[in-house]
Design a protein around this motif. Structure first.
Motif, PDB file in Angstrom:
ATOM      1  N   THR A  69      -3.972   1.302   0.108  1.00 29.04           N
ATOM      2  CA  THR A  69      -3.434   2.412  -0.623  1.00 29.04           C
ATOM      3  C   THR A  69      -3.798   3.606  -0.823  1.00 29.04           C
ATOM      4  O   THR A  69      -3.328   4.796  -0.751  1.00 29.04           O
ATOM      5  N   HIS A  70      -5.223   3.693  -1.070  1.00 29.89           N
ATOM      6  CA  HIS A  70      -5.874   4.977  -1.117  1.00 29.89           C
ATOM      7  C   HIS A  70      -5.936   5.697  -0.076  1.00 29.89           C
ATOM      8  O   HIS A  70      -5.837   6.846   0.075  1.00 29.89           O
ATOM      9  N   PRO A  77      -7.977  -1.169  -0.504  1.00 30.19           N
ATOM     10  CA  PRO A  77      -8.287   0.115   0.180  1.00 30.19           C
ATOM     11  C   PRO A  77      -7.176   1.079   0.967  1.00 30.19           C
ATOM     12  O   PRO A  77      -7.040   2.111   0.673  1.00 30.19           O
ATOM     13  N   ASP A 101     -10.512  11.599  -6.128  1.00 30.16           N
ATOM     14  CA  ASP A 101     -10.494  10.242  -6.766  1.00 30.16           C
ATOM     15  C   ASP A 101     -10.180   9.010  -5.778  1.00 30.16           C
ATOM     16  O   ASP A 101     -10.600   8.099  -5.830  1.00 30.16           O
ATOM     17  N   GLU A 102      -9.429   9.474  -4.837  1.00 34.04           N
ATOM     18  CA  GLU A 102      -9.063   8.526  -3.783  1.00 34.04           C
ATOM     19  C   GLU A 102     -10.450   8.081  -2.874  1.00 34.04           C
ATOM     20  O   GLU A 102     -10.558   7.083  -2.343  1.00 34.04           O
ATOM     21  N   ALA A 145     -12.695   6.027  -4.987  1.00 33.76           N
ATOM     22  CA  ALA A 145     -12.175   4.617  -4.813  1.00 33.76           C
ATOM     23  C   ALA A 145     -12.716   3.991  -3.376  1.00 33.76           C
ATOM     24  O   ALA A 145     -13.160   2.848  -3.800  1.00 33.76           O
ATOM     25  N   LEU A 146     -12.603   4.568  -2.453  1.00 36.83           N
ATOM     26  CA  LEU A 146     -12.746   3.966  -1.179  1.00 36.83           C
ATOM     27  C   LEU A 146     -14.325   3.815  -1.167  1.00 36.83           C
ATOM     28  O   LEU A 146     -14.890   2.914  -0.672  1.00 36.83           O
ATOM     29  N   SER A 199       0.881  -1.154   0.253  1.00 42.08           N
ATOM     30  CA  SER A 199      -0.053  -0.047   0.147  1.00 42.08           C
ATOM     31  C   SER A 199       0.809   1.379  -0.057  1.00 42.08           C
ATOM     32  O   SER A 199       0.386   2.261  -0.056  1.00 42.08           O
ATOM     33  N   MET A 213      -8.129  15.287  -3.510  1.00 37.83           N
ATOM     34  CA  MET A 213      -7.700  13.873  -3.643  1.00 37.83           C
ATOM     35  C   MET A 213      -9.110  13.455  -4.006  1.00 37.83           C
ATOM     36  O   MET A 213      -9.318  11.987  -3.355  1.00 37.83           O
ATOM     37  N   GLU A 264      -3.570  -0.956  -6.064  1.00 31.98           N
ATOM     38  CA  GLU A 264      -4.651  -0.112  -6.354  1.00 31.98           C
ATOM     39  C   GLU A 264      -6.074  -0.638  -6.149  1.00 31.98           C
ATOM     40  O   GLU A 264      -7.067   0.030  -5.980  1.00 31.98           O
ATOM     41  N   ARG A 278      -2.701   7.365   0.897  1.00 37.80           N
ATOM     42  CA  ARG A 278      -2.366   8.786  -0.011  1.00 37.80           C
ATOM     43  C   ARG A 278      -3.177   9.808   0.704  1.00 37.80           C
ATOM     44  O   ARG A 278      -2.809  10.793   0.720  1.00 37.80           O
ATOM     45  N   LEU A 279      -4.461   9.487   0.872  1.00 35.63           N
ATOM     46  CA  LEU A 279      -5.368  10.697   1.669  1.00 35.63           C
ATOM     47  C   LEU A 279      -4.573  11.087   2.981  1.00 35.63           C
ATOM     48  O   LEU A 279      -4.491  12.268   2.999  1.00 35.63           O
TER      49      LEU A 279
END
Ligand code: ADP
Ligand code: MG
Lengths: 365, 324
Positions: free
Chosen positions: A319-320, A317, A340-341, A344-345, A296, A338, A314, A323-324
């Motif tokens: 990983t996203h 969860p 897009d993250e 994704a979640l 991640s 962010m 990717e 980043r957040l």
């Protein structure tokens, strides 16, 4: 109205049971503490004081200055002065040192002469971290007052953003938020339903008018509170104990974490519909946890990973969320930058929740 | 419309687990407002049948309606109307008695005031008031059973399914428990109760005898005794063991059960002069005994019907063997 009442009934029961389950309660507080101490202290990637020895065959003013400058970096701890290269070798073989420095007889001439190595670094390459440190040493600024100096100097200057002191806690603590939440949230919910199946409670429950989504939501809610409790523990320890700067908005941290907690709880529910015993539920949790920790971006930088590993990362969860949370805590980023993250979640959560509701049968076969 | 009001009707109900046929082609007609028993040894398919009737297991074939609702398609609508006491205690051991009942009252969405009143009422009715703060896991067998019954009846269901409710309970508690069941039936509830105790089965208005998933007989206990295809001869001997050994050679006798000094001897009804036959055999062996014909009790019925089925099975296998 009846729906709310039934959700409330499940929630209240879940809270009561949780407050009496000492083991789970211990894990809620214990896991964050242990992980923080473990990753914050023991697993320290800032390498200092590696044991080292050197041979100085030149024994000149210049060579002694060189040795003292290496010592000043604090990366190595020069314990021995060995008599010969052989002695250095045997110290290395015996595992007493991880770095050996050999200064040849003609050291002074090599320094003045152009392009030739001035000294030799013997490294225990079995540990890649030590190898990395050795590479740092070769770039160590050796400030000799001679004319050739410029040609040896590094032309590239690294400017360290966000973490000027290069402390790994700064990177690890925000990452730990996600790791700990993954570990505990997935495990708790996965086990929560399987345990009721094992104890026979489920046969009673599914014979009541409670609907599947009501049962699921009622079970999730108490754990959201627990997840937030863990978040507070980790962040306050990180902030006041490891002095991790929190640059972003606390509210943004809260939103990101809430979303991530809900995602993991849904994932746990999904596992609980697949597992038949608590042990299986635990195994499945680790099946998710291990790649999460490794891929991640928590342990290794995402960009340095091979494409396949990146692709797997990717669909995790964590990983996203990493980043957040790193973005918010360390860079003070706005959560919406962010988006897009976040999406994704949210997709993870909805898919896992829908799948688990669809998979859960109010039947025994 | 039939003249009897049936609460439960099933036709050809079967359940297969892999290659094992747990319930085999069972037809049921359970009259409303009565206590109906399932009598059978462990593994005879009692729990499986009850679960199918509650809509918890899907039948492999056949169908059942409970209160006019199809158990396959309308299981959810059924939940509010039935109560189910599982064989294994299935309430929450880490909640107190009161918390368990409160949970059940909320999950069945009783209205706020009724909820409190109903819990209080059940606590006194089932003699659990002084245990209300005790964790359910620490209750004795009898107390657990009372709590489970209280929970199953809390929403006043019109049908109660009780799966071996007295298996972990002492005799006094069993008697009290049955008193409660009769009260509930008087109030109009239909009760389906499974058991492997003959004395409990004898108290039911009607019962079905299950053996290896097959319903081998059904009716009222009295009717079952009358319709049995065997006659029962009781032998009271000083030395029941020798008497038993002596009689076991007699081919007309289908089974002998020993109860203390008494032997219950079963033989087909067609066999005439059964008592004389037994007396003659015992006389030849020089054994003194009282011999008399008696009315079959449930145990005799049970032995007779399961024995009959075994023989039929063996007969079938034999004829198959000959054919091959
Ligand atoms: N879920 C299941 N999976 C496989 N076999 C089962 C299952 N439930 C019951 N059985 C089998 O079906 C048979 C009948 O079981 P059950 O209905 O529990 O009998 P009883 O309640 O009369 O003791 C038994 O042989 C049992 O092992
Ligand atoms: Mg059973």
């Amino acid at each position: 109205m009846k729906t709310l009442l039934r959700i409330f009934a499940v929630m209240r029961k879940e809270f009561l049971q949780l407050s009496r389950d000492r083991l789970t309660f211990g894990m809620i507080v214990g896991i964050p503490l242990i992980q923080l101490l473990m990753f914050g202290y023991a697993i320290n990637t800032d390498v200092r004081y590696l044991s080292a020895a050197y041979v100085d065959e030149a024994d000149t003013h210049l060579s002694r200055q060189f040795v003292s400058e290496l010592t000043a970096t604090q990366v190595i701890d020069l314990k021995h002065r060995a008599a010969s290269l052989q002695e250095l070798d045997s110290l290395m073989d015996a595992g007493q040192i991880s770095i050996g420095i050999f200064i040849p007889e003609d050291f002074d001439r090599r320094v003045i002469g152009n392009g030739r190595q001035i000294a030799q670094l013997l490294v225990d390459g079995t540990d890649p971290i030590i190898l990395g440190v050795a590479q740092q040493l070769t770039a160590a600024p050796v400030a000799f007052d001679n004319q050739q100096r410029t040609s040896q100097q590094n032309r590239i200057v690294v400017r360290n953003y966000y973490n000027p002191e290069r402390r790994s806690a700064v990177n690890i603590v925000p990452g730990l938020v996600g790791v700990i939440l993954t570990m505990t949230m997935v495990l708790f919910t996965a086990v929560a339903i399987v345990r009721e199946r094992e104890r026979g409670n489920l046969e009673f429950l599914i014979n009541t008018p409670v609907k599947t989504p009501e049962l699921m939501l009622g079970k999730i809610f108490p754990y959201i509170v627990i997840g937030l409790l863990q978040l507070v523990i980790i962040l306050s320890l990180g902030r006041y104990f490891f002095e991790v700067p929190i640059r972003g908005d606390y509210l943004h941290i809260l939103w990101a974490s809430l979303l991530f907690i809900a995602t993991n709880l849904s994932l746990g529910l999904l596992l609980s519909t697949l597992a038949t015993t608590q042990f299986q539920a635990m195994q499945m949790t680790f099946f998710i946890l291990l790649p999460s920790i490794l891929l991640s971006g928590f342990m290794f930088p995402f960009d340095g990973m091979p494409p396949l590993a990146q692709a797997i990362a990717e669909v995790l969860p964590l990983t996203h969320f990493n980043r957040l949370i790193r973005g918010i805590i360390l860079r003070g980023a706005d959560i919406l930058s962010m988006w897009d993250e976040l999406i994704a979640l949210a997709v993870f959560m909805v898919v896992a929740l829908v799948l688990s509701i669809a998979r859960f049968r109010k039947r025994l076969d | 419309m039939a003249d009897i009001d049936y609460a439960i009707q099933a036709t050809g109900l079967s359940k297969q687990f892999g290659s094992l046929v747990a319930v085999n082609n069972v037809d049921l007609n359970v009259p409303a407002g009565k206590i109906y028993g399932f009598l059978g040894p462990n593994g005879s398919g009692k729990s499986t049948t009850i679960r199918m009737l509650c809509g918890l297991l899907t039948p492999t074939s056949g169908s059942a309606t409970v209160l006019g609702l199809d158990t396959r398609k309308e299981a959810e609508a059924l939940k509010q109307k039935i109560g189910y006491m599982t064989q294994k205690f299935s309430l929450f051991e880490d909640l107190t008695v009161r918390e368990n009942l409160e949970f059940v009252s909320t999950i069945y969405t009783l209205s706020g005031r009724t909820r409190k009143a109903r819990v209080a009422e059940l606590l006194t009715e089932f003699d659990l008031a002084d245990r209300s703060r005790q964790y359910a896991g620490t209750l004795s067998g009898g107390q657990k059973q009372r709590l489970a019954l209280a929970a199953a009846t809390l929403h006043r269901p019109s049908i109660l399914f009780l799966d071996e409710p007295t298996s972990a309970v002492d005799p006094q508690n069993r008697r009290d428990f049955w008193e409660t069941l009769f009260e509930l039936a008087d109030q109009g509830a239909t009760i389906l109760v499974s058991t492997h105790y003959m004395d409990e089965a004898a108290r039911c208005h009607n019962l079905a005898i299950l053996d290896q998933g097959v319903k081998v007989a059904d009716g009222s206990p009295r009717q079952l005794g009358k319709e049995i295809t065997s006659q029962v001869i009781e032998v009271i001997a000083q030395d029941p063991n020798t008497a038993r050994n002596c009689l076991s050679d007699e081919s007309a006798i289908t089974s002998i059960t020993q109860l203390g000094v008494r032997l219950r001897v079963l033989m087909p009804k067609q066999q005439r002069d059964g008592v004389q036959l037994v007396q003659k055999r015992l006389g030849e062996a020089g054994i003194e005994a009282e011999v008399e014909a008696v009315f079959p009790d449930l145990e005799d019925v049970f032995v007779a019907v399961t024995e009959l089925r075994r023989r039929e099975d063996e007969g079938k296998q034999d004829s198959q063997g000959e054919a091959a």
